[in-house]
Design an enzyme around this catalytic site. Structure first.
Site, short mmCIF file in Angstrom:
data_model
loop_
_atom_site.label_atom_id
_atom_site.label_comp_id
_atom_site.label_asym_id
_atom_site.label_seq_id
_atom_site.Cartn_x
_atom_site.Cartn_y
_atom_site.Cartn_z
N ASP A 35 57.79 7.94 49.84
CA ASP A 35 58.92 8.87 49.75
C ASP A 35 58.83 9.78 48.52
O ASP A 35 59.83 10.22 47.97
CB ASP A 35 60.25 8.11 49.79
CG ASP A 35 60.35 7.07 48.69
OD1 ASP A 35 59.40 6.94 47.91
OD2 ASP A 35 61.41 6.41 48.62
N HIS A 240 35.29 25.28 44.13
CA HIS A 240 36.69 24.82 44.09
C HIS A 240 36.77 23.48 43.37
O HIS A 240 37.28 22.50 43.90
CB HIS A 240 37.27 24.73 45.51
CG HIS A 240 37.48 26.06 46.14
ND1 HIS A 240 37.72 26.24 47.48
CD2 HIS A 240 37.47 27.31 45.62
CE1 HIS A 240 37.85 27.53 47.75
NE2 HIS A 240 37.71 28.20 46.64
N ASP A 257 39.20 29.30 36.13
CA ASP A 257 39.79 30.14 37.18
C ASP A 257 41.23 29.66 37.31
O ASP A 257 41.48 28.59 37.88
CB ASP A 257 38.99 29.95 38.48
CG ASP A 257 39.49 30.86 39.60
OD1 ASP A 257 40.60 31.41 39.48
OD2 ASP A 257 38.76 31.00 40.60
N ASP A 268 45.41 35.78 39.51
CA ASP A 268 44.20 35.01 39.86
C ASP A 268 43.07 35.53 38.98
O ASP A 268 42.51 36.60 39.27
CB ASP A 268 43.90 35.22 41.35
CG ASP A 268 42.67 34.46 41.81
OD1 ASP A 268 42.14 33.63 41.04
OD2 ASP A 268 42.23 34.70 42.96
N HIS A 360 29.88 33.61 47.38
CA HIS A 360 31.24 33.94 47.85
C HIS A 360 31.46 35.44 47.89
O HIS A 360 30.63 36.23 47.44
CB HIS A 360 32.29 33.23 46.98
CG HIS A 360 32.21 33.54 45.52
ND1 HIS A 360 32.67 34.71 44.98
CD2 HIS A 360 31.72 32.82 44.47
CE1 HIS A 360 32.48 34.69 43.67
NE2 HIS A 360 31.89 33.55 43.33
N HIS A 364 39.70 39.59 47.49
CA HIS A 364 40.70 39.24 48.50
C HIS A 364 42.02 39.87 48.09
O HIS A 364 42.20 40.27 46.95
CB HIS A 364 40.81 37.70 48.65
CG HIS A 364 41.09 36.97 47.36
ND1 HIS A 364 42.33 36.89 46.80
CD2 HIS A 364 40.26 36.29 46.53
CE1 HIS A 364 42.27 36.18 45.68
NE2 HIS A 364 41.01 35.82 45.48
N HIS A 371 45.53 34.04 48.10
CA HIS A 371 44.75 34.77 49.10
C HIS A 371 45.80 35.36 50.02
O HIS A 371 46.21 34.74 51.00
CB HIS A 371 43.80 33.84 49.87
CG HIS A 371 42.71 33.29 49.01
ND1 HIS A 371 41.81 32.36 49.44
CD2 HIS A 371 42.36 33.56 47.72
CE1 HIS A 371 40.95 32.07 48.46
NE2 HIS A 371 41.28 32.78 47.41
N GLU A 395 35.81 39.59 41.75
CA GLU A 395 35.38 38.33 41.15
C GLU A 395 33.92 37.97 41.43
O GLU A 395 33.63 36.95 42.04
CB GLU A 395 36.29 37.20 41.62
CG GLU A 395 36.52 37.11 43.12
CD GLU A 395 37.44 35.93 43.47
OE1 GLU A 395 37.11 34.80 43.11
OE2 GLU A 395 38.47 36.19 44.12
N TYR A 399 25.52 31.65 40.09
CA TYR A 399 25.52 30.19 39.99
C TYR A 399 24.08 29.71 40.18
O TYR A 399 23.45 30.06 41.18
CB TYR A 399 26.43 29.59 41.07
CG TYR A 399 27.80 30.25 41.10
CD1 TYR A 399 28.85 29.74 40.37
CD2 TYR A 399 27.99 31.43 41.84
CE1 TYR A 399 30.10 30.37 40.37
CE2 TYR A 399 29.23 32.06 41.84
CZ TYR A 399 30.27 31.54 41.12
OH TYR A 399 31.49 32.16 41.12
N ARG A 419 31.58 33.30 36.43
CA ARG A 419 32.38 34.19 37.29
C ARG A 419 33.34 34.95 36.38
O ARG A 419 33.82 34.38 35.39
CB ARG A 419 33.14 33.37 38.35
CG ARG A 419 34.02 34.20 39.25
CD ARG A 419 34.46 33.48 40.54
NE ARG A 419 35.38 32.36 40.36
CZ ARG A 419 35.03 31.09 40.45
NH1 ARG A 419 33.78 30.75 40.71
NH2 ARG A 419 35.93 30.14 40.27
N GLU A 421 36.76 37.37 36.90
CA GLU A 421 37.71 37.80 37.95
C GLU A 421 38.91 38.50 37.34
O GLU A 421 39.54 37.98 36.41
CB GLU A 421 38.20 36.56 38.73
CG GLU A 421 39.24 36.87 39.78
CD GLU A 421 39.60 35.68 40.66
OE1 GLU A 421 39.43 34.52 40.21
OE2 GLU A 421 40.04 35.91 41.80
N1 GLY Z 1 41.23 31.11 42.58
C1 GLY Z 1 40.84 31.28 43.91
C2 GLY Z 1 40.03 32.48 44.07
O1 GLY Z 1 39.54 33.03 43.12
O2 GLY Z 1 39.90 33.01 45.14
MN MN Z 2 40.28 35.00 43.61
MN MN Z 3 40.28 32.79 41.17
#
Ligand code: GLY
Ligand code: MN
Ligand code: MN
Length: 457
Positions: A35, A240, A257, A268, A360, A364, A371, A395, A399, A419, A421
């Site tokens: 619960d 992720h 991130d 983001d 990637h 987005h 997203h 972004e 890697y 990365r 972003e």
């Molecule tokens: N933090 C998720 C992305 O960069 O898409």
């Molecule tokens: Mn992103």
């Molecule tokens: Mn991100």
């Protein structure tokens, strides 16, 4: 935001879906275990259309012949006992007064009332993917209404998915939304700077994460926009990464991130910086390649461009940067030209070698969802062109994990993930970088790492 802004959004959505009754339900409480529940997060379509934050609520927009667009809202009634246990509710009267819905009802009566609201429309729309239970219930009602063949009112014969229409509205941010997104980015700036200041060898990812998130909260962010990724060393290779608890080592990089959420709107942002505050030459070399690709992408982010076009240009800068620096080589005798082709040109299986190092996408949509739920293609399946008011991320990253079978990387790169972003608002003249204040140049980052973390408290 004024209530009239929400009513305008409801009217716009209705005009995109004529002869249609539109039904959207609140998000559900999600059980964490037994619960014990996760923090409630409102369905973002409902939030966008109404601003209403409570669970167990539901919106029906009707547009019957001769009646115009009407809003019907269902909420939990006041209940002293339930409110003592689980917190305040607005109840029916206050909801009607504050949110200016045409009609407000008790949510426990919803399924007795909704069939009559749908009658008189040719179509019904809901969010199939996000609200499958609601979709099934509506389909049952449509089926049972179809039996009333002598009734002189339209019976719905189509169940539409509303995600494309509402996604189109959510693509272009209004001035209120931009104010919230700017604020989210400002708070994220403080959190990322705080992370740079507190990070040092011997601390853990969890130490840095919790200090950064504390600075988000301290500056007015109600929640993180998504689970923060705080990844030291080779953990940055997990796109992720969520464990966020490893020890931070000298001479390695940390990739963060993370974005704050403000009034429901996400930021983001990713920054990658040295754990000990000073980039070494090879880290610098790769960082500069990613940064060059990110800057080019930002320069291209303007009205008329598309996300796939920008992505393609980013890939070229990354591939050429790695080849020019001699960081990628082939185990066979291969010309530079063929290496570049292998990196960038799709093969018969639709893959290309750069994917091993940049797996990637570049961008987005960003908004109420990290997203953001908007379409990427127009009705003719062409990539949507960027327009003023849209917000995207940019972004790129590199890697170095498993090498492509034909293209090796220099061994000291092994374990490096970088990365960068930012959040970009498209404007008439080009763009505005909402997250511009967050250090990104090598010198700025190294300066930010020297600051005393207590300055953020
Ligand atoms: N933090 C998720 C992305 O960069 O898409
Ligand atoms: Mn992103
Ligand atoms: Mn991100």
């Amino acid at each position: 935001m004024e209530e009239s802004d929400f009513i305008q959004r409801q009217n716009k959505l209705a005009s995109l879906m004529p002869e249609t009754a539109i039904v959207i339900s609140a998000a559900k409480h999600m059980t964490k275990s037994h619960d014990n529940e996760f923090l409630f997060h409102q369905n973002t379509h409902l939030k966008y259309l109404t601003g209403f934050r409570e669970p167990e609520s539901l919106l029906v927009i009707t547009q019957k012949n001769g009646e115009g667009v009407k809003s019907h809202f269902f909420v939990r009634p006041k209940d002293d006992f339930a409110e003592m246990w689980n917190g305040k509710r607005l109840g029916i009267e206050l909801t009607k007064e504050m949110f200016k819905f045409d009609y407000v009802y008790d949510i426990t009566k919803a399924w007795d009332i909704i069939p009559a609201l749908l009658l008189g429309h040719k179509k019904v729309a809901c969010d199939w993917a996000e609200q499958p239970e609601l979709t099934t219930k509506l389909l049952k009602i449509i089926t049972s209404l179809s039996g009333a063949r002598k009734k002189k009112e339209h019976k719905p014969t189509h169940l539409l998915n509303l995600s494309n229409a509402i996604g189109q509205l959510r693509l272009i941010k209004d001035s209120n939304e931009l104010q919230f997104m700017r604020k989210a980015a400002q708070i994220t700036n403080l959190g990322h700077r705080a992370a740079m200041s507190v990070c040092e060898p011997g601390k853990t990812e969890a130490d840095v994460k919790s200090f950064m998130e504390y600075i988000f909260r301290l500056n007015g962010s109600e929640d993180d926009a998504y689970p923060s990724i705080v990844a030291g060393g080779k953990n940055a290779l997990i796109l992720h990464y969520v464990e966020n608890n490893a020890l931070l080592n000298d001479k390695e990089l940390i990739l963060i991130d993370a974005g704050s959420q403000f009034k429901g709107y996400a930021s983001d942002v990713t920054r990658t910086f040295p754990i000990n505050g000073k980039f070494d030459p090879i880290q610098k070399e790769v960082y500069e390649i990613v940064l060059a690709s990110q800057k080019l992408a930002i320069a291209l982010a303007k009205p008329g461009s598309t996300i796939p076009q920008i992505h393609k240009e980013v890939e070229k800068v990354l591939a050429r940067g790695l080849l020019d620096a001699g960081l990628l080589t082939s185990n066979k005798e291969m010309s530079r030209e063929s290496l570049e082709e292998l990196l960038l040109e799709k093969d018969a299986k639709d893959s290309y070698a750069l994917r091993a190092y940049y797996p990637h996408g570049t961008s987005h949509w960003l908004g109420l969802d990290v997203h953001d739920m908007s379409p990427y293609l127009d009705n003719d399946l062409n990539d949507l062109e960027l327009r003023p008011g849209m917000v995207i991320t940019i972004e790129p990253g590199l890697y170095f994990n498993k090498a492509h079978e034909q293209i090796k990387f220099k061994l000291p790169l092994h374990g490096i993930g970088i990365r960068i972003e930012d959040d970009i608002l498209i404007t008439e003249k080009g763009n505005e970088i909402l997250s511009a204040a967050i250090p990104k140049e090598i010198m700025q980052i190294e300066e930010a790492c020297k600051i005393d973390h207590k300055d953020f408290l």
